[in-house]
Design an enzyme around this catalytic site. Sequence first.
Site, PDB file in Angstrom:
ATOM      1  N   GLU A 168     -89.373 131.660  16.703  1.00 27.70           N
ATOM      2  CA  GLU A 168     -89.887 131.633  18.067  1.00 27.70           C
ATOM      3  C   GLU A 168     -91.272 132.260  18.249  1.00 27.70           C
ATOM      4  OE1 GLU A 168     -86.932 133.309  20.654  1.00 27.70           O
ATOM      5  OE2 GLU A 168     -85.543 131.677  20.256  1.00 27.70           O
ATOM      6  N   GLU A 354     -80.119 128.413  16.997  1.00 26.11           N
ATOM      7  CA  GLU A 354     -79.547 129.367  17.949  1.00 26.11           C
ATOM      8  C   GLU A 354     -79.190 128.681  19.260  1.00 26.11           C
ATOM      9  OE1 GLU A 354     -81.710 132.939  19.058  1.00 26.11           O
ATOM     10  OE2 GLU A 354     -82.469 133.121  16.994  1.00 26.11           O
TER      11      GLU A 354
HETATM   12  O1  LIG Z   1     -81.586 136.622  23.723  1.00 27.19           O
HETATM   13  C1  LIG Z   1     -80.685 136.093  22.825  1.00 27.19           C
HETATM   14  C2  LIG Z   1     -81.411 135.674  21.549  1.00 27.19           C
HETATM   15  C3  LIG Z   1     -81.995 136.858  20.774  1.00 27.19           C
HETATM   16  O2  LIG Z   1     -80.996 137.820  20.508  1.00 27.19           O
HETATM   17  C4  LIG Z   1     -82.601 136.307  19.468  1.00 27.19           C
HETATM   18  O3  LIG Z   1     -83.039 137.343  18.604  1.00 27.19           O
HETATM   19  C5  LIG Z   1     -83.792 135.415  19.775  1.00 27.19           C
HETATM   20  O4  LIG Z   1     -84.090 134.554  18.695  1.00 27.19           O
HETATM   21  C6  LIG Z   1     -83.586 134.645  21.055  1.00 27.19           C
HETATM   22  N1  LIG Z   1     -84.419 133.778  21.599  1.00 27.19           N
HETATM   23  C7  LIG Z   1     -83.903 133.402  22.772  1.00 27.19           C
HETATM   24  C8  LIG Z   1     -84.543 132.440  23.722  1.00 27.19           C
HETATM   25  N2  LIG Z   1     -85.814 132.820  24.153  1.00 27.19           N
HETATM   26  C9  LIG Z   1     -86.191 133.971  24.839  1.00 27.19           C
HETATM   27  C10 LIG Z   1     -87.078 133.874  25.897  1.00 27.19           C
HETATM   28  C11 LIG Z   1     -87.502 135.010  26.550  1.00 27.19           C
HETATM   29  C12 LIG Z   1     -87.073 136.246  26.146  1.00 27.19           C
HETATM   30  C13 LIG Z   1     -86.184 136.344  25.058  1.00 27.19           C
HETATM   31  C14 LIG Z   1     -85.745 135.209  24.419  1.00 27.19           C
HETATM   32  C15 LIG Z   1     -82.713 134.010  22.957  1.00 27.19           C
HETATM   33  N3  LIG Z   1     -82.526 134.768  21.882  1.00 27.19           N
END
Ligand SMILES: OC[C@@H]1[C@@H](O)[C@H](O)[C@@H](O)c2nc(CNc3ccccc3)cn21
Length: 448
Positions: A168, A354
């Site tokens: 990401e 994910e």
């Molecule tokens: O938040 C849940 C997971 C996180 O634990 C993972 O490490 C990460 O890869 C992850 N990405 C997202 C989706 N994107 C996002 C957008 C804004 C803030 C945080 C995550 C969710 N998640």
Amino acid sequence: MPEPSVRFPDGFLWGAATAAYQIEGAVAEDGRGSSIWDTFSHTPGAVLRGDTGDIACDHYHRWREDLDLLRDLGVGAYRFSVAWPRVIPAGTGPVNPAGLDFYDRLVDGLLERGITPMLTLYHWDLPQALQDTGGWANRDTAEHFADYASVVHGRLGDRVPYWLTLNEPYCSAVVGHLEGRHAPGVRDERVAVTAVHHLLLAHGKAVAALRAGGATGQVGITCNLTSVHPASDDPADVAAARRLDLHENRMYLDPLFRAAYPEDAAAHYAPVTDFGFVRDGDLQLIAAPLDFFGVNYYERHHVAADPADPVRGWRRVPPEHPTVTDIGIHPEGLAEILDRVAKEYTPLPLVVTETGLALHDYAGPDGEIADDERIAFFDGHIRAAHDALTRGVPLIGFFPWSFMDNFEWASGYGVRYGIYYVDYPTQRRTPKRSARWYAGVIRANGLE
Ligand SMILES: OC[C@@H]1[C@@H](O)[C@H](O)[C@@H](O)c2nc(CNc3ccccc3)cn21
């Protein structure tokens, strides 16, 4: 066993996913250097309740037990990340043998249990020493990342078949450098857009380094993609939705698969940058051919024009039924983005690296953690993934987030995503109802 009504192809990769800083702990053990998340989580007010990843799930010491739980689940693959500061404590320069040894043991442990490793080289834990010299705002960091990728591949490339360079880039760049909600906690749009480019450049350089290292495995990257819809057919809302789609999706998909930033990027970001940080050859490097593409999916947005900034802004219309993290549940959005990537960007095999649901899980009187909402969430998203598959999308894997409850970044331990419950004071792992359900999905290779 009856044939499942929603059946996946033989060999479909059912996995589980984690990330180093969220589960390992042992942040000062065996030569590990500090990361920007060590610094950020220890910054007062940065993380809920002052939680840190200092101990997390203590996976660094409990990895054998955890691999046994993965085996019990029956997963075919496990997506984990390597902590750059554990391998090269200062981000560049001397390698820490003990850091590499940990991942060497982990990979061998997976293989001994018949589990295929999927390795993420960067899941947000930049060595602090590189942040001290500018971090992702500094183009040199991209080169250091490629060197780090070579070191890890040199040690594990003979046994790890799936390599993801970045997790990401949007989150690292925008959440960390524009919104400031994540490490390094910067709030500067020019720095954030520069970081986008240097992260993508780091990806491109790392792909070249892995290929040069004789990578025989599959090389890819994971992006979090959102489905974006205008709140109405009002042209202002439609334009706002297109700007958010640029900001969250096309700023990554276009460079990676079209070797160019979107045509509307220059105008959108003109107030803060002229993209002077792009050098000849950068975009060709960024668009280096890959072997697969990882998609993280969590959100479907309904977007309206922002009256405070009708030219550049947008307003996300709150979901009707928000989850504990204030987002909606839209499994159809997963099918939508898989279709879009396959139809508009690349024929590459895709992996859902994910998707998951945050809950405030707890054990009932019988001791069971009945996370039926999470089961319903995964049921819907697996059906959506299957819909895309039946429409010809080359989907090869599905990795629920997450294998176990863990450090959820700025939310600390305040929400839980795991299919295994972690009781942090005792570090006891307990399968939630969703873990048993998912094990059944894997056994049936589909859904009833
Ligand atoms: O938040 C849940 C997971 C996180 O634990 C993972 O490490 C990460 O890869 C992850 N990405 C997202 C989706 N994107 C996002 C957008 C804004 C803030 C945080 C995550 C969710 N998640």
